[in-house]
Design an enzyme around this catalytic site. Structure first.
Site, PDB file in Angstrom:
ATOM      1  N   SER A 135       0.527  -1.386  -0.163  1.00  0.00           N
ATOM      2  CA  SER A 135      -0.021  -0.299  -0.002  1.00  0.00           C
ATOM      3  C   SER A 135       1.441   1.071   0.230  1.00  0.00           C
ATOM      4  O   SER A 135       1.899   0.945  -0.775  1.00  0.00           O
ATOM      5  CB  SER A 135      -0.695   0.413   1.229  1.00  0.00           C
ATOM      6  OG  SER A 135      -1.789   0.981   0.844  1.00  0.00           O
ATOM      7  N   ARG A 191     -11.558   6.330   8.731  1.00  0.00           N
ATOM      8  CA  ARG A 191     -11.010   4.911   9.015  1.00  0.00           C
ATOM      9  C   ARG A 191     -12.665   4.035   8.084  1.00  0.00           C
ATOM     10  O   ARG A 191     -12.062   2.956   7.647  1.00  0.00           O
ATOM     11  CB  ARG A 191     -10.783   5.135  10.665  1.00  0.00           C
ATOM     12  CG  ARG A 191     -10.338   3.385  10.723  1.00  0.00           C
ATOM     13  CD  ARG A 191      -9.469   2.963   9.821  1.00  0.00           C
ATOM     14  NE  ARG A 191      -8.579   2.065  10.326  1.00  0.00           N
ATOM     15  CZ  ARG A 191      -6.506   1.463  10.257  1.00  0.00           C
ATOM     16  NH1 ARG A 191      -6.738   2.239   9.426  1.00  0.00           N
ATOM     17  NH2 ARG A 191      -6.696   0.593  10.501  1.00  0.00           N
ATOM     18  N   ASP A 278      -8.789  -5.857  -5.333  1.00  0.00           N
ATOM     19  CA  ASP A 278      -8.100  -5.137  -4.256  1.00  0.00           C
ATOM     20  C   ASP A 278      -9.473  -3.984  -5.475  1.00  0.00           C
ATOM     21  O   ASP A 278      -8.860  -3.619  -6.438  1.00  0.00           O
ATOM     22  CB  ASP A 278      -6.914  -3.987  -4.776  1.00  0.00           C
ATOM     23  CG  ASP A 278      -6.468  -3.441  -3.587  1.00  0.00           C
ATOM     24  OD1 ASP A 278      -7.303  -1.942  -3.860  1.00  0.00           O
ATOM     25  OD2 ASP A 278      -5.235  -3.750  -3.830  1.00  0.00           O
ATOM     26  N   HIS A 311      -7.761  -4.944  -0.235  1.00  0.00           N
ATOM     27  CA  HIS A 311      -6.795  -4.301  -0.758  1.00  0.00           C
ATOM     28  C   HIS A 311      -5.870  -5.137   0.951  1.00  0.00           C
ATOM     29  O   HIS A 311      -4.951  -5.375   1.152  1.00  0.00           O
ATOM     30  CB  HIS A 311      -6.587  -2.743  -0.472  1.00  0.00           C
ATOM     31  CG  HIS A 311      -5.783  -1.765  -0.373  1.00  0.00           C
ATOM     32  ND1 HIS A 311      -4.782  -2.065  -1.006  1.00  0.00           N
ATOM     33  CD2 HIS A 311      -5.250  -1.237   0.624  1.00  0.00           C
ATOM     34  CE1 HIS A 311      -3.708  -1.552  -0.504  1.00  0.00           C
ATOM     35  NE2 HIS A 311      -3.751  -1.160   0.444  1.00  0.00           N
ATOM     36  N   ASP A 312      -6.589  -5.088   1.884  1.00  0.00           N
ATOM     37  CA  ASP A 312      -5.913  -5.769   3.429  1.00  0.00           C
ATOM     38  C   ASP A 312      -5.549  -6.795   3.125  1.00  0.00           C
ATOM     39  O   ASP A 312      -4.642  -7.697   4.094  1.00  0.00           O
ATOM     40  CB  ASP A 312      -6.724  -6.267   4.184  1.00  0.00           C
ATOM     41  CG  ASP A 312      -6.972  -3.935   4.889  1.00  0.00           C
ATOM     42  OD1 ASP A 312      -6.056  -3.445   5.261  1.00  0.00           O
ATOM     43  OD2 ASP A 312      -7.706  -4.272   6.123  1.00  0.00           O
TER      44      ASP A 312
HETATM   45  N1  COA Z   1     -18.872  -5.175  15.351  1.00  0.00           N
HETATM   46  C1  COA Z   1     -18.300  -4.766  16.161  1.00  0.00           C
HETATM   47  N2  COA Z   1     -16.692  -5.444  15.448  1.00  0.00           N
HETATM   48  C2  COA Z   1     -16.250  -6.348  15.281  1.00  0.00           C
HETATM   49  C3  COA Z   1     -17.339  -6.292  14.518  1.00  0.00           C
HETATM   50  C4  COA Z   1     -18.989  -6.305  14.346  1.00  0.00           C
HETATM   51  N3  COA Z   1     -19.373  -6.859  14.110  1.00  0.00           N
HETATM   52  N4  COA Z   1     -16.847  -7.919  13.641  1.00  0.00           N
HETATM   53  C5  COA Z   1     -15.483  -8.142  13.399  1.00  0.00           C
HETATM   54  N5  COA Z   1     -15.829  -7.032  14.711  1.00  0.00           N
HETATM   55  C6  COA Z   1     -14.316  -6.622  15.270  1.00  0.00           C
HETATM   56  C7  COA Z   1     -13.321  -7.327  16.535  1.00  0.00           C
HETATM   57  O1  COA Z   1     -13.996  -7.560  17.650  1.00  0.00           O
HETATM   58  C8  COA Z   1     -12.263  -7.560  15.954  1.00  0.00           C
HETATM   59  O2  COA Z   1     -11.970  -5.997  17.033  1.00  0.00           O
HETATM   60  P1  COA Z   1     -10.556  -5.923  18.336  1.00  0.00           P
HETATM   61  O3  COA Z   1      -9.445  -5.527  17.560  1.00  0.00           O
HETATM   62  O4  COA Z   1     -10.358  -4.785  19.044  1.00  0.00           O
HETATM   63  O5  COA Z   1     -10.744  -7.629  19.076  1.00  0.00           O
HETATM   64  C9  COA Z   1     -12.068  -6.577  15.053  1.00  0.00           C
HETATM   65  O6  COA Z   1     -13.478  -6.504  14.395  1.00  0.00           O
HETATM   66  C10 COA Z   1     -11.361  -7.940  13.895  1.00  0.00           C
HETATM   67  O7  COA Z   1     -11.504  -7.799  12.498  1.00  0.00           O
HETATM   68  P2  COA Z   1     -10.583  -7.209  11.596  1.00  0.00           P
HETATM   69  O8  COA Z   1     -10.075  -5.863  12.269  1.00  0.00           O
HETATM   70  O9  COA Z   1     -11.155  -6.863  10.180  1.00  0.00           O
HETATM   71  O10 COA Z   1      -9.672  -8.528  11.407  1.00  0.00           O
HETATM   72  P3  COA Z   1      -8.879  -9.477  10.035  1.00  0.00           P
HETATM   73  O11 COA Z   1      -7.579  -9.783  10.701  1.00  0.00           O
HETATM   74  O12 COA Z   1      -9.545  -8.696   9.087  1.00  0.00           O
HETATM   75  O13 COA Z   1      -7.967  -7.976   9.696  1.00  0.00           O
HETATM   76  C11 COA Z   1      -6.399  -6.380   9.739  1.00  0.00           C
HETATM   77  C12 COA Z   1      -6.965  -7.020  10.287  1.00  0.00           C
HETATM   78  C13 COA Z   1      -4.749  -5.601  10.454  1.00  0.00           C
HETATM   79  C14 COA Z   1      -6.294  -6.083   8.756  1.00  0.00           C
HETATM   80  C15 COA Z   1      -7.115  -4.845  10.406  1.00  0.00           C
HETATM   81  O14 COA Z   1      -7.920  -4.796  11.503  1.00  0.00           O
HETATM   82  C16 COA Z   1      -6.754  -3.822   9.835  1.00  0.00           C
HETATM   83  O15 COA Z   1      -6.247  -2.785  10.943  1.00  0.00           O
HETATM   84  N6  COA Z   1      -7.047  -2.968   8.909  1.00  0.00           N
HETATM   85  C17 COA Z   1      -6.448  -1.738   8.099  1.00  0.00           C
HETATM   86  C18 COA Z   1      -4.723  -2.148   8.120  1.00  0.00           C
HETATM   87  C19 COA Z   1      -4.604  -0.578   6.877  1.00  0.00           C
HETATM   88  O16 COA Z   1      -4.255   0.437   7.729  1.00  0.00           O
HETATM   89  N7  COA Z   1      -4.795  -1.258   5.837  1.00  0.00           N
HETATM   90  C20 COA Z   1      -4.847  -0.164   4.837  1.00  0.00           C
HETATM   91  C21 COA Z   1      -2.964   0.535   5.108  1.00  0.00           C
HETATM   92  S1  COA Z   1      -2.951   1.998   3.121  1.00  0.00           S
END
Ligand code: COA
Length: 327
Positions: A135, A191, A278, A311-312
């Site tokens: 990214s 976000r 993506d 993308h993630d």
């Molecule tokens: N309601 C509320 N919260 C929910 C939910 C719902 N229906 N479903 C899932 N969640 C929460 C979970 O409780 C968990 O929260 P926690 O971290 O506080 O425990 C979280 O969502 C987990 O989901 P997610 O973050 O999507 O996990 P993942 O393993 O699929 O993805 C990452 C991990 C690191 C990729 C993601 O969290 C992230 O940060 N993405 C953005 C990263 C980024 O900046 N990317 C591009 C850069 S340019």
């Protein structure tokens, strides 16, 4: 400056000093916080890896690419030290808009890449086995490949175009409007908007469908986006977010033939990795620069991650990311 002891993985500050941007602005007394994983003394024999983080990541590579650093994985520091710095403009120890007196300059992705050069020279790194990132980190890696004076054997760019499209600038513009309305709640909204672009319609459908989270007025996907927004507000600075988003908007390697030629003289080979789902940086955009660089004489390859995550995927699909880096 903290001196690293062999084998110790620790964060340290490097005084970059006065940094002149490509746009001619002067960033005074800039600092880069960086971290070396593994033993720097083994860098010469085993080869160093330089990692660039994405928008809200940091030099703490273990916090977002942890599985790749584990024993036997491609970035296992016992196979060669790994270095990462917090990008200028960010809020994890390097100089950013909230620590800076006076006007904050525009930083291009080329500026972000160039700021690493004095750091690597200071550490005595005269050759890199690998430079990589995804990214925004991929954009900076792509610029690194054009400008590095330090010979780099391989560059692997995950999910990044050669120049940011109008569509991607538009997603950022909507986020900017939210932050301008209110830095705190606006950052959460930003976000949430960004998360829609980081994932895919297929994943959201499978994961949340039309479910409600206990409360009849809230769809599960909405609670998810709100949770992601709150989490970011707790750990990130809105001014840094704006600065790094601006760097992404400005991202442009220039003429592709010229950039391909420059890259061919500086790196052994460059790999572009597209992600099939993506919607933020479309795989066709990755393919396009790979083809242009090849035509310009660079050794290149295109690889693809197949995923529902969008993308993630470069932060989730560990097996595929590891396989690409290993090869
Ligand atoms: N309601 C509320 N919260 C929910 C939910 C719902 N229906 N479903 C899932 N969640 C929460 C979970 O409780 C968990 O929260 P926690 O971290 O506080 O425990 C979280 O969502 C987990 O989901 P997610 O973050 O999507 O996990 P993942 O393993 O699929 O993805 C990452 C991990 C690191 C990729 C993601 O969290 C992230 O940060 N993405 C953005 C990263 C980024 O900046 N990317 C591009 C850069 S340019």
């Amino acid at each position: 400056v903290t001196t690293l002891s062999p084998g110790i993985s620790t964060a340290a500050d490097f005084r970059l000093g006065d940094f002149r941007t490509a746009g001619g602005a002067l960033l005074r007394q800039a600092v880069l916080r960086y971290r070396v994983f593994g033993d720097p003394a083994r860098g010469r024999e085993r080869g160093w890896t330089l990692v660039f983080h994405a928008l809200t990541g940091s030099h703490q590579v273990d916090q977002w690419w942890g599985p790749l650093l584990e024993s036997g994985q491609p970035l296992d520091p016992s196979g060669g030290p790994v270095i990462a710095a917090n990008l200028l403009g960010s809020c994890y120890g390097s100089t950013g808009p909230s620590q800076n007196d006076g006007p904050w300059p525009e930083l291009t992705t080329e500026d972000l890449a160039r700021a690493h050069i004095p750091l690597l020279e200071f550490l005595g790194i005269d050759r890199l086995a690998l430079a990589t990132g995804g990214s925004l980190g991929g954009m900076v890696a792509l610029q690194w490949a054009r400008v590095t004076p330090i010979p780099t054997d391989r560059v692997v760019v995950f999910a990044a175009p050669a120049r940011t499209s109008a569509q991607s600038i538009a997603w950022n513009a909507a986020q900017r409007m939210a932050i301008e309305a209110d830095p705190a709640t606006g950052l959460a909204a930003a976000r949430a908007i960004a998360m829609i672009t980081y994932r895919s319609s297929l994943e959201f459908g499978q994961r949340f469908g039309r479910e409600r989270n206990g409360q009849p007025d809230k769809f599960a996907v909405e609670s998810y986006l709100r949770r992601q927004g709150d989490k970011l507000v707790a750990r990130f600075d809105a001014a840094s977010y704006l600065s790094l988003m601006r760097s992404m908007d400005l991202h442009d390697v220039g003429d592709l033939t010229e950039a391909g030629r420059e890259t061919a003289t500086r790196v052994g080979a460059i790999v572009g990795v597209g992600i099939d789902t993506d919607i933020l940086y479309h795989r066709d955009e990755v393919h396009a620069w790979v083809d242009a660089y090849r035509a310009a004489g660079a050794r290149t390859a295109y690889r693809e991650i197949r995923t529902v995550f969008g993308h993630d995927a470069f932060l989730i699909e560990w097996d595929q990311v590891a396989e690409i880096l290993r090869k």
